[in-house]
Write an enzyme that holds these catalytic residues in place. Structure first.
Site, mmCIF file in Angstrom:
data_model
loop_
_atom_site.group_PDB
_atom_site.id
_atom_site.type_symbol
_atom_site.label_atom_id
_atom_site.label_comp_id
_atom_site.label_asym_id
_atom_site.label_seq_id
_atom_site.Cartn_x
_atom_site.Cartn_y
_atom_site.Cartn_z
ATOM 1 C CE1 TYR A 14 -61.083 -29.656 35.126
ATOM 2 C CE2 TYR A 14 -62.564 -31.360 36.361
ATOM 3 C CZ TYR A 14 -62.547 -31.050 35.206
ATOM 4 O OH TYR A 14 -62.700 -31.263 34.123
ATOM 5 C CG HIS A 19 -60.487 -22.412 35.810
ATOM 6 N ND1 HIS A 19 -62.017 -20.702 35.435
ATOM 7 C CD2 HIS A 19 -61.894 -22.772 34.948
ATOM 8 C CE1 HIS A 19 -61.992 -20.823 34.575
ATOM 9 N NE2 HIS A 19 -62.327 -22.104 34.302
ATOM 10 C CG ASN A 66 -68.280 -23.663 30.955
ATOM 11 O OD1 ASN A 66 -67.080 -22.692 31.396
ATOM 12 N ND2 ASN A 66 -67.319 -23.809 29.635
#
Length: 187
Positions: A14, A19, A66
């Protein structure tokens, strides 16, 4: 003390994705104001920093986006921080690329990491800085878009936005959220 939280997803997969702009801002602040090495604590990486005359903790939750609220709540509870001394930094695909938006409170606006923070802290009264990564191109799944990397054409613009965001966080520490909304939200 202030708590500055950059949201993102951990791990090399990532790194550099849309994000993870929250992580990128926290890293910049750590390089400019922090001690050299982060420590693993509160389900994240924590760096102690001095920003102006203020002590700050820079937090990058390692719980995945999340579940970011778990990490933020652990720090809040340990240090008994009032919510107005917490700033959440996250991406927003509803804002144009590079646009900054400070807010004192409000809904998550579809940002799942911010939603988890709001849920875990039990309030929408959390200052936040959203960094525009949008718009999502027509036909793209928003989840695929936010987990993608910036294009070469976008890279220069987002780097400038990350520098402005880091400067905005310094202003938030010294001047507060209203000052930052007036200064950074225009345009």
């Amino acid at each position: 003390m202030k708590l500055i939280v950059g949201l993102g997803n951990p791990g090399p997969r990532y790194e550099g994705t849309r994000h993870n702009v929250g992580y990128a801002v926290v890293r910049r602040l750590a390089q400019q104001h922090g001690i050299p090495r982060p420590r693993e604590q509160f389900h994240g990486e924590v760096v102690e920093a001095s920003i102006g005359n203020h002590r700050a903790l820079l937090l990058a939750p390692k719980t995945f986006m999340n579940r970011s609220g778990l990490s933020v709540r652990a720090v809040r509870d340990f240090y008994k921080l009032p919510h107005e001394d917490i700033l959440i930094i996250c991406d927003d695909f509803n804002l144009p690329l590079g646009k900054l938006r400070f807010r004192a409170r409000g809904s998550a606006g579809g940002q799942k990491g911010l939603q988890d923070v709001i849920t875990c802290l039990g309030t929408q009264e959390i200052p936040r800085l959203r960094i525009g990564i949008g718009p999502v191109p027509e036909g793209w799944d928003p989840a695929d878009y936010v987990l993608g990397h910036f294009t070469a054409a976008e890279r220069e613009q987002i780097e400038e936005a990350l520098d402005r965001a880091a400067a905005g966080v310094v202003d938030w520490v010294a001047q507060g959220i209203v000052y930052c909304m007036d200064r950074y939200n225009a345009g």
